[in-house]
Design an enzyme around this catalytic site. Structure first.
Site, PDB file in Angstrom:
ATOM      1  N   PHE C  53      52.762  -7.961  19.556  1.00  0.00           N
ATOM      2  CA  PHE C  53      51.225  -7.334  19.524  1.00  0.00           C
ATOM      3  C   PHE C  53      51.481  -6.455  18.256  1.00  0.00           C
ATOM      4  CE2 PHE C  53      50.565  -8.278  24.170  1.00  0.00           C
ATOM      5  CZ  PHE C  53      49.929  -9.523  24.015  1.00  0.00           C
ATOM      6  N   GLU C  54      50.483  -6.494  17.634  1.00  0.00           N
ATOM      7  CA  GLU C  54      50.231  -5.647  16.466  1.00  0.00           C
ATOM      8  C   GLU C  54      50.349  -4.249  16.913  1.00  0.00           C
ATOM      9  OE1 GLU C  54      46.714  -6.718  13.662  1.00  0.00           O
ATOM     10  OE2 GLU C  54      46.037  -4.961  14.502  1.00  0.00           O
TER      11      GLU C  54
END
Lengths: 294, 256, 256, 294
Positions: C53-54
């Site tokens: 995830f970012e």
């Protein structure tokens, strides 16, 4: 995986990045195994090189070492082993500044061909390194130095703990190991202990190297001996002093004797540890753990 | 060397070096005398001195009798404020967070350039020295204090090899080389304290150590020195300084 | 839209998207359907799927009923393998450690370029959209799967603005733009699964969703589609898929 | 130091870097204070902007925001507040890729004028940003993009704990805060709690921001509300939903009303928290701490 099997990932002629720094978290067990397997023509790189570099040159495993500083340690002055192999012309010591080595690994880990730095300029260290490029900044007009990415074929890194997949947690000083792990095409981890993936997942912000960088995991207690492993043991100075006295007295015969007795003769890493001696191992452990005593 | 017989040359170096540091500074210290002197300053006069080590340590507070054998050992981190990567601690220099760098030296020249790489021709060196470590970075990026033994073969007109740049060839050659910030600030030896002329950037004696003469300093130096006018005389080490130092290094790891 | 009435369009998207992932892959997932579909794949067939995830998460293992409202929330880190800086997780793409990127899309064109920045002229936009987030980085650096609603205004011949590059203007224009790696791999909608022609890089229907006709897909698309020959038919969602999905998102946060 | 006094470090027209990302560890109390002090013409930069950006534009504190993504959150679609201020031309939203923002802060923190990246190439995002420079790599001949360093005049960062000097420990997601802290010329820390320097020194490898970057420390419990603070509280979604409904219904009057009631009228940050309500604060805390429950 065994030390023996993991070491087969390192082939003759490869470039090898070595984790830790000076006498700290050096992957000594893996270096020891590479010597036993008589690997040849390695091109090694490490932030700061200590007796690991002596052994790599003295055993003829490495032809060249890229680093910022190469001696046994400040306490013992110059390394006569390094001097012997470099001054007689057989081996090469490529010198970069410490930050340059770090930025070369970091560029490699970031997936870019270079990073800009502001040191080395004006020095003869730079004059020896035509592979770095002086550069006029298109934003500011300043002179900068572009240092090329260093992406070793394989990295050897010793950690306090990791899971069977290679998710590794490093306590205390990280040195350049995270960048090195990202930069290397393959990573061999030795670890004081293998813990469950469940334990890793309980404190994911302590994980420093993700498993997908890692190609081999070997559990080797005291795997950095006679150097230190943060929070686990300090350097085994009696062994180190005896080693330095022996090899500096005669960099060829002294080294030959050390390798015969401490690398080739022992049947296992544990046998090597026995030569250091349980008393020194316990003392070093006691000092190592003391970092957490207060 | 000095008229203070109760004090070794290394102890004199450590004590005079410690006096160069000011409370509140951020100092990047190398192993050996610099580490010891910075720690001494911290215990004597500068409780707010922030010591950085190359291994990746900010705000070190080294324990007496537990001097680390390198700045990459765990002992450097005991009671530190922060531990970070060793490239990252060097980047603090590049970003400008460090007031002063503090190193030992093997060979220095009249412009404060240091050599720790080669004696003789680099292509076929008489002696291959250990190399720069962080020295090049520190001396490229901040103001430097160097503590070293004063011998004629170590104080040369031009070093064989510029490992850690001082003022290069003097005047503005440092800035012209792409190093706009920093430069050699002080050199401390068992004989004297040196600065550098603001224009020519040549080495200048600022103060003589107790019992040392101008001639003695010049005779032990391989190039012509400038002498400050008036020339100061350094106060001798106090018992408190020496006692604190010996408490820090009871085994004389760095002060033998 | 489909012949599977017990399943919303968003659920269909999530289930078909999850089928595109393979065990052992490292997938960089955006919030919404991608996060949900990657988690679904992980629970159904791919226990060794590593989700990034970012916000800075590696090896996420999102808890059922606790979907994070963004990929920067603490819920993303629960039982993850590693938490790191958000620039650093993106650098994994640049270094080549990521097998597939997985995002939603607002507007796409025949070459798989995505627009999430502007409707109309960027200098005086009719609508200012939220922007790229990590989308530009992900689509520039790895192979992409996009899950999105199939509407004619969203499937356009050329996007108003290339926020996240697909194959730019087709053929070799992506590589010529300085993007040698990656590219659009699959587009999943409630109507069909799309790939891209190996040469022209134009969008190609690989499989129709259950009960969907060629004409229906073409009619909802603002450019001429290529149809694979033979054209596959996607198997309908199974009860197991749907049940697992609803267990993950009982509040229909992302599947309304 | 008080919120009021710390906020005076931010002057009209300054560039301001904002820590956290989206709804996480947003320095909301400091933004709230800047609105109350009617700061003007700020140029803000943040990795991902959420309702903090709404407030900065809606209060007329900021003229421009540099970020990769600007909406209230994925759950609510577009920000009508952002749209209103950007589309009518009064405010500017400068878009970079997320990694580009990160590398701009990192370059700033490393003390170099730029860093090279491989994204944004070929896109219209790049066409809007002439300040980035396409570059042929002198080592490999590849096309790269050089993104310029971003060194804000001041950074606002919220952390779980720090000591009175500003040595800060961040739990969980760090986002771009470490690079931002190094890059900014000044740093204002708000913190859930101030701990002793002794406590910091017990776990120095948990310290993420060193004190010498930090110019002000303010203890503000719930200082990121109604956003989340890792391990302490999750977002206060009822408050967020009511906020979004109000401002998206009318980006001008709705915002004016929200600012009047939630920013200008409360006598203190604690009074603002009272408007969120103790029940929601406790629920959010319960969820926040649950990350450590297993």
């Amino acid at each position: 995986m065994s030390l023996h099997d993991a070491a087969t990932l390192v082939q003759d002629g490869m470039s090898v990045g070595i984790g830790g720094s000076t006498m700290s978290r050096t992957p000594m067990a893996m270096i020891w195994e590479l010597i036993r397997q008589q690997r040849r023509h390695l091109s090694c790189a490490r932030s700061i090189v200590s007796t690991d570099g002596d052994l790599l040159f003295g055993s003829d495993v490495a032809d060249e070492i890229t680093t910022s500083w190469f001696a046994q340690g400040i306490l013992w002055g110059l390394s006569k082993v390094m001097r012997h192999h470099v001054e007689t012309g057989g081996k090469r010591f490529y010198e970069w500044s410490h930050m340059a080595i770090g930025m070369r690994f970091r560029a490699g880990g970031m997936g870019v061909p270079f990073l800009p730095i502001r040191s080395m300029l004006g020095s003869d260290v730079l004059r020896q390194r035509p592979e770095a490029k002086t550069f006029e900044c298109p934003f500011t007009g300043e002179t900068l130095l572009l240092v090329p990415a260093l992406n070793p074929d394989v990295a050897l890194i010793h950690v306090q703990r990791c899971d069977p997949y290679g998710n590794a947690q490093i306590d205390g000083l990280q040195f350049m190991d995270i960048d090195l792990a990202m930069a290397a095409d393959r990573v061999i981890l030795t670890t004081e202990r293998i813990v469950s993936n469940e334990q890793i997942r309980r404190a994911p912000d302590q994980t420093k190297i993700p498993f997908f960088c890692v190609d081999a995991v070997v559990e080797v207690p005291f795997g950095a001996a006679p150097h230190e492993c943060f929070g686990v043991y300090e350097p085994m100075m009696r062994h180190m002093e005896a080693y330095v006295a022996k090899v500096n007295a005669d960099p060829v015969e002294g080294m030959r004797d050390y390798l015969a007795r401490h690398v080739y003769e022992p049947g296992s890493w544990t046998d090597f540890l026995s030569l250091i001696g349980l008393d020194e191992l316990l003392e070093a452990s006691n000092r190592g753990r003391s970092i957490y005593n207060d | 060397m000095t008229d203070v017989p109760h004090c070794t040359a290394a102890e004199m170096l450590a004590i005079l070096s410690a006096r160069q540091l000011a409370d509140g500074q951020v100092v990047f210290a190398g192993v050996g005398i610099p580490l010891l002197a910075a720690t001494l300053a911290q215990r004597l006069r500068c409780p707010g001195l922030t010591i950085l080590f190359e291994g990746g340590v900010i705000g070190a507070f080294v324990e007496p009798g537990k001097l680390p054998p390198s700045t990459n050992d765990q002992r450097c981190t005991k009671r530190a404020n922060m531990v970070l990567g060793s490239a990252d601690v060097l980047l603090l220099l590049q970003r400008g967070y460090v007031d002063v760098g503090f190193m030992g030296g093997a060979q220095i020249d009249q412009y404060g350039n240091l050599n720790s790489s080669f004696i003789g021709d680099p292509a076929a060196p008489r002696t291959r020295l250990p190399g720069t470590g962080g020295g090049n970075d520190i001396s490229s990026l901040t103001n430097m204090i160097v503590a070293m033994k004063h011998e004629r073969r170590r104080f040369v007109k031009a070093v064989d090899f510029i490992t850690s740049p001082g003022f290069i060839r003097g005047n503005r050659t440092r800035a012209e080389s792409g190093l706009p910030a920093g430069g050699m600030f002080r050199v401390i030896t068992e004989l004297a304290v040196f600065g550098f002329d603001d224009e020519s950037r040549r080495m200048k004696v600022l103060a003589l150590n107790p019992g040392v003469s101008r001639e003695q300093v010049q005779d032990n130096t391989g190039f012509e020195l400038i002498f400050d006018d008036p020339l100061s005389m350094t106060a001798p080490p106090t018992d408190h300084e020496l006692g604190t130092l010996r408490h820090l290094d009871p085994e004389r790891l760095f002060t033998a």
